[in-house]
Scaffold this active site. Structure first.
Site, PDB file in Angstrom:
ATOM      1  N   ASP A  70      42.166 -55.707 -40.652  1.00 20.88           N
ATOM      2  CA  ASP A  70      42.036 -54.564 -41.486  1.00 20.88           C
ATOM      3  C   ASP A  70      42.107 -54.921 -42.920  1.00 20.88           C
ATOM      4  O   ASP A  70      41.811 -54.662 -43.931  1.00 20.88           O
ATOM      5  CB  ASP A  70      43.225 -53.476 -41.146  1.00 20.88           C
ATOM      6  CG  ASP A  70      44.607 -54.338 -40.792  1.00 20.88           C
ATOM      7  OD1 ASP A  70      44.535 -55.614 -40.573  1.00 20.88           O
ATOM      8  OD2 ASP A  70      45.444 -53.250 -40.484  1.00 20.88           O
ATOM      9  N   ASP A  78      30.454 -57.865 -36.554  1.00 23.19           N
ATOM     10  CA  ASP A  78      29.379 -57.146 -36.628  1.00 23.19           C
ATOM     11  C   ASP A  78      29.856 -56.053 -38.027  1.00 23.19           C
ATOM     12  O   ASP A  78      29.174 -55.922 -38.760  1.00 23.19           O
ATOM     13  CB  ASP A  78      29.325 -56.205 -35.207  1.00 23.19           C
ATOM     14  CG  ASP A  78      28.244 -55.075 -35.476  1.00 23.19           C
ATOM     15  OD1 ASP A  78      27.320 -55.638 -35.929  1.00 23.19           O
ATOM     16  OD2 ASP A  78      28.540 -53.994 -34.950  1.00 23.19           O
ATOM     17  N   LYS A 123      43.171 -59.844 -34.916  1.00 27.48           N
ATOM     18  CA  LYS A 123      44.076 -58.780 -34.915  1.00 27.48           C
ATOM     19  C   LYS A 123      45.301 -58.991 -33.946  1.00 27.48           C
ATOM     20  O   LYS A 123      45.668 -58.633 -33.042  1.00 27.48           O
ATOM     21  CB  LYS A 123      43.368 -57.310 -34.308  1.00 27.48           C
ATOM     22  CG  LYS A 123      44.272 -56.366 -34.614  1.00 27.48           C
ATOM     23  CD  LYS A 123      44.349 -55.683 -35.836  1.00 27.48           C
ATOM     24  CE  LYS A 123      45.238 -54.466 -35.845  1.00 27.48           C
ATOM     25  NZ  LYS A 123      45.666 -54.087 -37.217  1.00 27.48           N
ATOM     26  N   ASP A 139      28.110 -56.269 -42.135  1.00 24.51           N
ATOM     27  CA  ASP A 139      27.382 -55.002 -42.758  1.00 24.51           C
ATOM     28  C   ASP A 139      28.570 -54.833 -44.286  1.00 24.51           C
ATOM     29  O   ASP A 139      27.801 -54.453 -45.166  1.00 24.51           O
ATOM     30  CB  ASP A 139      27.868 -53.780 -42.001  1.00 24.51           C
ATOM     31  CG  ASP A 139      26.522 -53.781 -41.222  1.00 24.51           C
ATOM     32  OD1 ASP A 139      25.799 -54.749 -40.796  1.00 24.51           O
ATOM     33  OD2 ASP A 139      25.977 -52.623 -40.739  1.00 24.51           O
ATOM     34  N   TYR A 197      31.544 -57.292 -26.482  1.00 24.54           N
ATOM     35  CA  TYR A 197      30.108 -56.896 -26.298  1.00 24.54           C
ATOM     36  C   TYR A 197      29.632 -57.132 -24.754  1.00 24.54           C
ATOM     37  O   TYR A 197      28.641 -56.534 -24.444  1.00 24.54           O
ATOM     38  CB  TYR A 197      29.364 -57.785 -27.340  1.00 24.54           C
ATOM     39  CG  TYR A 197      28.928 -56.997 -28.512  1.00 24.54           C
ATOM     40  CD1 TYR A 197      30.135 -56.714 -29.335  1.00 24.54           C
ATOM     41  CD2 TYR A 197      27.617 -56.910 -29.000  1.00 24.54           C
ATOM     42  CE1 TYR A 197      29.726 -56.163 -30.690  1.00 24.54           C
ATOM     43  CE2 TYR A 197      27.355 -56.243 -30.210  1.00 24.54           C
ATOM     44  CZ  TYR A 197      28.375 -55.818 -31.073  1.00 24.54           C
ATOM     45  OH  TYR A 197      28.343 -55.275 -32.119  1.00 24.54           O
TER      46      TYR A 197
HETATM   47  C1  IPM Z   1      23.691 -56.630 -35.440  1.00 22.68           C
HETATM   48  C2  IPM Z   1      23.280 -55.374 -34.876  1.00 22.68           C
HETATM   49  C3  IPM Z   1      23.424 -55.464 -33.401  1.00 22.68           C
HETATM   50  C4  IPM Z   1      24.998 -55.860 -33.120  1.00 22.68           C
HETATM   51  C5  IPM Z   1      22.944 -54.274 -32.685  1.00 22.68           C
HETATM   52  C6  IPM Z   1      21.403 -53.846 -33.009  1.00 22.68           C
HETATM   53  C7  IPM Z   1      23.142 -54.552 -31.281  1.00 22.68           C
HETATM   54  O1  IPM Z   1      24.140 -54.319 -35.496  1.00 22.68           O
HETATM   55  O2  IPM Z   1      22.988 -57.677 -35.110  1.00 22.68           O
HETATM   56  O3  IPM Z   1      24.772 -56.510 -36.171  1.00 22.68           O
HETATM   57  O4  IPM Z   1      25.868 -55.079 -32.915  1.00 22.68           O
HETATM   58  O5  IPM Z   1      25.241 -57.329 -32.867  1.00 22.68           O
HETATM   59 MG    MG Z   2      25.518 -54.874 -36.862  1.00 22.11          MG
END
Ligand code: IPM
Ligand code: MG
Length: 377
Positions: A225, A249, A193, A253, A143
């Protein structure tokens, strides 16, 4: 004397302002009950800040955050800012605040509540009992690594990003993961990884070394993975999942969706001196301003703030139990399927505030009166 806490509010874009208003509503309950009191200061971030100041994170917002003991953030982003140059996108506000305030660890709990086990797209018997936390490194890795950019050479454009991890960056986040595991089921799964990437080989080496100082905590290593697969196959096997910025990240999710609704999940981003709390969900521009969003993730983020920054476990528990009770009664916002007449954002906030009042009173009552104690976690 009632404790007075300084909190910076950064509502941001989309549904951010609506859900933060409900978190504030719930926090104000404690004031009337002789519990913690809050002094709020509001700042701009993301698209809202771009519109007002042409910057995603104005200096004034940084000043407000520096003056606060904790930050409660809504969400950033929206289609109207998508065409902007990369440095002028709302997301930059979030990335910059993480770096400027040294927020190097991000905790993203994903817990499947028994009352909501049917929300998950996975079979209930598979997700029942899921209770894990992703510990994501937040201020390093691909990042932020240099060189980065899109460069032209010999008539062709090349995009470059760089994954960098220094030992101390891995050490400090690993310590956080092991310490957290000690308060939970004492298991850390470190995800990398290492079969392909040098940064991951270093990550694995450092995590193994740090793990030796926590002999009571079990440590395992998984490739990313494989971890993605096992999160779907057997989510209950995970306790604390430690990983880098990029993998965290994505996996967070995925883990969020085990619970069936990303509208329920809070997060905490912690540094040595400052902490930021925010819902895992985004700004949901499609439902913004319509009093339809689910405020639970924002309210649960306020609970994490009480626990981690203000060490007010009773108040944190009161909120978390209140959320569970209200959901158990069948109250739902619109994004949760299976309910014909969903409640609005503000109604959900009212119900949780009211229940929080009852829970807090019950938890703070002298034990001699034989009141039931809330569950610890
Ligand atoms: C998160 C989001 C952020 C990230 C974005 C909005 C920059 O997806 O907080 O997970 O990638 O960290
Ligand atoms: Mg995110």
């Amino acid at each position: 004397m009632q404790a007075l806490y300084r909190v910076a509010l950064l509502p941001g874009d989309g549904i951010g302002p609506e859900v933060i208003a409900e978190a504030v509503k719930v926090l104000k309950v404690f004031e009337q009950l002789n519990g913690p009191m809050f002094r709020f200061q509001t700042g701009l971030i993301g698209g809202a800040a771009l519109d007002a100041t042409a910057e995603p994170l104005p200096a004034e917002t940084i000043a407000i955050c520096n003056n606060a003991q904790a930050i409660l953030l809504g969400a950033v982003g929206g289609p109207q800012w998508d065409t902007k140059r990369p440095e002028l996108r709302p997301e930059q506000g979030l990335l910059q605040i993480r770096q400027r305030l040294g927020l190097y660890v991000n905790l993203r709990p994903a817990r499947v509540l028994d009352s909501l086990v049917n929300l998950s797209a996975l079979k209930p018997e598979l997700v029942r009992g899921t209770d894990l936390v992703i510990v994501r490194e937040l201020s390093g890795g691909i990042y932020f690594g240099n060189p980065r950019g899109i460069f032209s050479k010999n008539g062709e454009r090349t995009g470059i990003n760089t994954e960098i991890y220094r030992e101390h960056e891995v050490e400090r986040v690993a310590h956080r993961a092991f310490q957290l595991a000690r308060l939970r089921r004492k298991k850390v799964t470190s995800v990398d990884k290492a079969n392909v990437l040098e940064t991951s080989r270093l990550w694995r080496e450092v995590v193994t070394r740090i793990g030796k100082s926590y002999p009571d905590v079990e440590l395992e290593h998984l490739y990313v993975d494989n971890c993605a697969m096992q999160l779907i196959d057997r989510p209950t096997r995970f306790d604390v999942v430690l990983t880098n910025n990029m993998f965290g990240d994505i996996l967070s999710d995925e883990a969020a969706m085990l619970t069936g609704s990303i509208g329920l999940l809070p997060s905490a981003s912690l540094g040595e001196h400052q902490a930021l709390y925010e819902p895992v969900h985004g700004s949901a521009p499609d439902i913004a301003g319509r009093n339809r969003a689910n405020p639970i993730a924002a309210i649960a983020s306020a609970a994490l703030m009480l626990r981690y920054t203000f060490r007010s476990e009773t108040a944190a528990q009161a909120i978390e139990t209140a959320i569970e009770r209200v959901l158990k009664r069948g109250v739902r916002t619109a994004e949760i399927p299976g309910r014909k007449r969903p409640v609005s954002t503000s109604r959900m906030g009212d119900l949780i505030a009211e229940q929080t009042r009852k829970e807090y009173q019950a938890l703070s009552a002298p034990p001699s009166r034989g009141r039931a104690k809330g569950r610890r976690r």
